[in-house]
Design a protein around this motif. Structure first.
Motif, PDB file in Angstrom:
ATOM      1  N   PRO A 126      79.773 -22.320  89.492  1.00 47.56           N
ATOM      2  CA  PRO A 126      78.676 -21.536  90.068  1.00 47.56           C
ATOM      3  C   PRO A 126      79.156 -20.173  90.571  1.00 47.56           C
ATOM      4  N   ALA A 127      80.446 -20.087  90.943  1.00 44.48           N
ATOM      5  CA  ALA A 127      80.953 -18.817  91.477  1.00 44.48           C
ATOM      6  C   ALA A 127      80.753 -17.693  90.472  1.00 44.48           C
ATOM      7  N   SER A 128      81.106 -17.939  89.202  1.00 51.19           N
ATOM      8  CA  SER A 128      81.025 -16.848  88.231  1.00 51.19           C
ATOM      9  C   SER A 128      79.570 -16.470  87.967  1.00 51.19           C
ATOM     10  N   VAL A 129      78.671 -17.437  88.056  1.00 49.16           N
ATOM     11  CA  VAL A 129      77.245 -17.111  87.892  1.00 49.16           C
ATOM     12  C   VAL A 129      76.810 -16.161  89.015  1.00 49.16           C
ATOM     13  N   GLU A 130      77.266 -16.464  90.222  1.00 51.76           N
ATOM     14  CA  GLU A 130      76.932 -15.599  91.361  1.00 51.76           C
ATOM     15  C   GLU A 130      77.524 -14.201  91.186  1.00 51.76           C
ATOM     16  N   GLN A 131      78.754 -14.163  90.693  1.00 53.84           N
ATOM     17  CA  GLN A 131      79.409 -12.863  90.507  1.00 53.84           C
ATOM     18  C   GLN A 131      78.674 -11.993  89.490  1.00 53.84           C
ATOM     19  N   GLN A 132      78.027 -12.649  88.526  1.00 55.54           N
ATOM     20  CA  GLN A 132      77.436 -11.908  87.411  1.00 55.54           C
ATOM     21  C   GLN A 132      75.926 -11.684  87.570  1.00 55.54           C
ATOM     22  N   ARG A 133      75.407 -11.983  88.733  1.00 52.19           N
ATOM     23  CA  ARG A 133      73.951 -12.052  88.845  1.00 52.19           C
ATOM     24  C   ARG A 133      73.222 -10.727  88.719  1.00 52.19           C
ATOM     25  N   HIS A 134      73.915  -9.618  88.976  1.00 44.81           N
ATOM     26  CA  HIS A 134      73.215  -8.323  88.922  1.00 44.81           C
ATOM     27  C   HIS A 134      73.302  -7.643  87.560  1.00 44.81           C
ATOM     28  N   LEU A 135      74.003  -8.239  86.629  1.00 45.32           N
ATOM     29  CA  LEU A 135      74.312  -7.517  85.384  1.00 45.32           C
ATOM     30  C   LEU A 135      73.088  -7.237  84.511  1.00 45.32           C
ATOM     31  N   GLY A 136      72.082  -8.098  84.617  1.00 47.60           N
ATOM     32  CA  GLY A 136      70.908  -7.917  83.768  1.00 47.60           C
ATOM     33  C   GLY A 136      70.279  -6.535  83.913  1.00 47.60           C
ATOM     34  N   ALA A 137      70.370  -5.976  85.111  1.00 47.83           N
ATOM     35  CA  ALA A 137      69.722  -4.688  85.390  1.00 47.83           C
ATOM     36  C   ALA A 137      70.332  -3.542  84.584  1.00 47.83           C
ATOM     37  N   THR A 138      71.563  -3.721  84.088  1.00 41.05           N
ATOM     38  CA  THR A 138      72.235  -2.615  83.393  1.00 41.05           C
ATOM     39  C   THR A 138      72.733  -3.018  82.002  1.00 41.05           C
ATOM     40  N   ALA A 139      72.130  -4.042  81.400  1.00 44.49           N
ATOM     41  CA  ALA A 139      72.637  -4.545  80.117  1.00 44.49           C
ATOM     42  C   ALA A 139      72.633  -3.452  79.046  1.00 44.49           C
ATOM     43  N   PRO A 140      73.734  -3.333  78.287  1.00 41.48           N
ATOM     44  CA  PRO A 140      73.802  -2.304  77.250  1.00 41.48           C
ATOM     45  C   PRO A 140      72.968  -2.624  76.013  1.00 41.48           C
ATOM     46  N   SER A 141      72.434  -3.845  75.921  1.00 42.41           N
ATOM     47  CA  SER A 141      71.578  -4.209  74.780  1.00 42.41           C
ATOM     48  C   SER A 141      70.973  -5.581  75.066  1.00 42.41           C
ATOM     49  N   LEU A 142      69.970  -5.942  74.289  1.00 43.82           N
ATOM     50  CA  LEU A 142      69.393  -7.284  74.431  1.00 43.82           C
ATOM     51  C   LEU A 142      70.385  -8.353  73.968  1.00 43.82           C
ATOM     52  N   TYR A 143      71.197  -7.988  72.990  1.00 43.15           N
ATOM     53  CA  TYR A 143      72.236  -8.903  72.509  1.00 43.15           C
ATOM     54  C   TYR A 143      73.180  -9.275  73.662  1.00 43.15           C
ATOM     55  N   ASP A 144      73.641  -8.248  74.394  1.00 47.05           N
ATOM     56  CA  ASP A 144      74.562  -8.506  75.501  1.00 47.05           C
ATOM     57  C   ASP A 144      73.866  -9.217  76.652  1.00 47.05           C
ATOM     58  N   LEU A 145      72.612  -8.853  76.865  1.00 47.42           N
ATOM     59  CA  LEU A 145      71.836  -9.506  77.929  1.00 47.42           C
ATOM     60  C   LEU A 145      71.749 -11.010  77.658  1.00 47.42           C
ATOM     61  N   ARG A 146      71.458 -11.334  76.420  1.00 39.72           N
ATOM     62  CA  ARG A 146      71.383 -12.747  76.040  1.00 39.72           C
ATOM     63  C   ARG A 146      72.750 -13.431  76.242  1.00 39.72           C
ATOM     64  N   ASN A 147      73.817 -12.727  75.915  1.00 38.81           N
ATOM     65  CA  ASN A 147      75.139 -13.345  76.033  1.00 38.81           C
ATOM     66  C   ASN A 147      75.513 -13.660  77.480  1.00 38.81           C
ATOM     67  N   VAL A 148      75.210 -12.740  78.392  1.00 35.77           N
ATOM     68  CA  VAL A 148      75.560 -13.057  79.785  1.00 35.77           C
ATOM     69  C   VAL A 148      74.731 -14.247  80.263  1.00 35.77           C
ATOM     70  N   PHE A 149      73.492 -14.325  79.853  1.00 35.25           N
ATOM     71  CA  PHE A 149      72.667 -15.462  80.277  1.00 35.25           C
ATOM     72  C   PHE A 149      73.165 -16.776  79.656  1.00 35.25           C
ATOM     73  N   GLN A 150      73.624 -16.692  78.419  1.00 33.32           N
ATOM     74  CA  GLN A 150      74.190 -17.897  77.794  1.00 33.32           C
ATOM     75  C   GLN A 150      75.414 -18.391  78.578  1.00 33.32           C
ATOM     76  N   VAL A 151      76.273 -17.446  78.904  1.00 36.25           N
ATOM     77  CA  VAL A 151      77.453 -17.814  79.687  1.00 36.25           C
ATOM     78  C   VAL A 151      76.997 -18.432  81.013  1.00 36.25           C
ATOM     79  N   ASN A 152      76.020 -17.813  81.658  1.00 33.53           N
ATOM     80  CA  ASN A 152      75.555 -18.296  82.965  1.00 33.53           C
ATOM     81  C   ASN A 152      74.979 -19.712  82.886  1.00 33.53           C
ATOM     82  N   VAL A 153      74.118 -19.974  81.919  1.00 30.64           N
ATOM     83  CA  VAL A 153      73.537 -21.336  81.879  1.00 30.64           C
ATOM     84  C   VAL A 153      74.620 -22.374  81.572  1.00 30.64           C
ATOM     85  N   GLU A 154      75.615 -21.975  80.785  1.00 30.36           N
ATOM     86  CA  GLU A 154      76.674 -22.950  80.480  1.00 30.36           C
ATOM     87  C   GLU A 154      77.596 -23.185  81.680  1.00 30.36           C
TER      88      GLU A 154
END
Ligand SMILES: [Fe+2]
Ligand SMILES: [Fe+2]
Length: 483
Positions: A126-154
């Motif tokens: 859960p720590a890494s999910v918390e660390q990454q929680r603000h990244l969606g606001a600045t995603a460089p693409s929808l592809y990358d946005l999807r990838n951070v969310f995939q990492v987070n749910v896993e």
């Protein structure tokens, strides 16, 4: 011979651990579920919780075809409890119980040690999910946005995996630990996560890619060591987690690789050969290679601290007990007891870094760290340095010496440069910004972080990936932001 249990998707909690036949455990997990969902909503990804995201969900644990792709709202993701198939007749592969049948229940004498190992691993998820929680606001693409969310749910599913072990095998203590995993919070002053690197900020996408390259790779090493465990449920849990971890490291290695690729291409187009011509390169709106190098130095050194002290009685005890093995234990040719063996350990002697033979059992952290360094080094060569040489740019990333910028272990007391030469306090202060990102470097990277949410478009500082997720075309709408 394996015994495969189909994944049961009927209940609230998908699983292949026979939850429907264990009402007590099922109730405990169903009670924990709302707290977990609340944690996800309040400390997981900020925003995007009602958007459809093209995610993969595990639907089996077979090596081939365990994933199903489809649009799902993140809070509806089917987190589940998935164990790799049992290996019939498995025995404890190392330590003083080597050769005895693997434990299916917690061995009483090792209960506390085992619980601690599970809690420490569980806390990182859960720590890494918390660390990454603000990244969606600045995603460089929808592809990358999807990838951070995939990492987070896993990562959240990995939390589920550890909570399953705690709730099933550790009774009331386990339930309390499961609550505490949601109570601690990355970077919180009063109730921080257990390990240092998991309390650092992930302020921008370069930090995210570096984190998934370096710190998820520590996760891989730890999971490998735990997947050797004589406690069979832990081994099976970690074996399945490893299949997901591979994608997290892919996100990091390809992410930084794409940043490098874009920088090199922009330099070529502008006719700039000197990678240190930083002001001109930054004017192109790309991240200069020396700054990328300094970020790598930072994340590498923070991650090395996760391996703990070079000489460790805890590591020796966990190995001796058969709870935590070595990286690829089953491929190492020795007695798997280590009582009379030695291992070369880096020590500080009279102001010099020396290599000494230490008892192999107490040097297990050092060994795992060495395996990690080799693994990270080969990733750097293959994914990053090759991109620079392909582009004809004369620059290479060299991982710093293990004595560089350390806060735990033998080298915490000294300052060293990336080559491992010792520096005085004054010299370190004077030269620090040569080795690690300066406030100015970070401000520049931050200035580039503007979201790009149009399908198929990418921010100017990062190259598009070579291929899409699940074979999707370049303009695929990985996250549906409207409707
Ligand atoms: Fe994980
Ligand atoms: Fe991970």
């Amino acid at each position: 011979m394996t015994d495969t249990i189909a994944v049961d998707y009927d209940g609230l909690i998908p699983n292949n651990v026979g939850l429907s036949a264990d009402p007590r455990l099922r109730r405990a997990l169903e009670n924990w579920y709302p707290s977990c969902l609340d944690w996800w909503r309040t400390r997981g990804p900020e925003g995007f919780q009602d958007n459809l995201v093209y995610l993969r969900t595990a639907v089996s644990v077979e090596p081939e075809g365990w994933a199903k792709f489809g649009y799902v709202k993140m809070p509806d993701y089917r987190w589940g409890i998935l164990l790799a198939p049992a290996v019939e007749g498995r025995t404890i592969p190392f330590g003083q119980h080597k050769g005895e049948p693997a434990w299916q229940e917690v061995p009483g004498e090792y209960r506390a040690m085992l619980r601690r190992l599970i809690v420490v691993q569980g806390d990182t998820e859960p720590a890494s999910v918390e660390q990454q929680r603000h990244l969606g606001a600045t995603a460089p693409s929808l592809y990358d946005l999807r990838n951070v969310f995939q990492v987070n749910v896993e990562e959240a599913r990995h939390l589920w995996a550890m909570v399953y072990l705690l709730q099933k095998y550790f009774g009331r203590d386990g339930r309390e630990e499961a609550e505490d995993l949601l109570r601690r919070r990355s970077g919180d002053r009063d109730s921080p996560r257990l390990l240092g690197a998991f309390n650092e900020a992930t302020p921008d996408w370069l930090a995210f890619f570096m984190f998934t390259f370096f710190t998820d790779r520590d996760g891989k090493m730890q999971l490998h060591a735990l997947s050797q465990s004589g406690f069979d449920p832990l081994s099976r849990t970690c074996r399945f987690m490893l299949t997901e971890e591979a994608h997290h490291m892919f996100v990091g290695q390809s992410g930084v690789g794409r940043v490098i690729e874009r920088t090199c291409a922009a330099m070529r187009e502008a006719g700039i050969d000197d990678p240190h011509d930083i002001a001109r390169i930054r004017d192109l709106g790309v991240i200069d290679l020396p700054t990328i190098h300094k970020r790598a130095n930072l994340h590498f050194s923070l991650t090395l601290d996760l391996f703990g002290n070079e000489i460790s009685t805890n590591a020796a005890n966990a190995y001796n007990a058969g709870l935590k093995g070595r990286y690829l234990e089953d491929q190492i040719d020795d007695d798997h007891r280590l009582v009379d063996l030695t291992y070369p350990v880096l020590r500080l002697r009279d102001g010099l870094v020396m290599r000494d033979a230490g008892p192999a059992l107490s040097a297990l952290n050092m060994r795992l760290r060495d395996d990690y360094v080799a693994d990270a080094q080969s990733g750097v060569e293959r994914w990053w340095n090759r991109a620079m040489s392909r582009a004809g740019i004369d620059f290479r990333i060299r991982l710093p010496h293990v004595a560089f910028h350390r806060h735990i272990g033998e080298f915490a007391a000294i300052h060293a440069d990336p080559d491992g030469n010792m520096l005085s306090e004054a010299e370190w202060q004077r030269r620090r910004d040569e080795f690690l990102p300066s406030a100015d470097d970070n401000a520049f990277v931050a200035s580039l972080m503007q979201p790009v949410y149009d399908p198929g478009k990418f921010a100017g500082w990062i190259a598009p990936p070579r291929s899409g997720i699940d074979g999707k075309p370049g303009d695929f709408e990985y996250v549906k932001l409207h409707g």
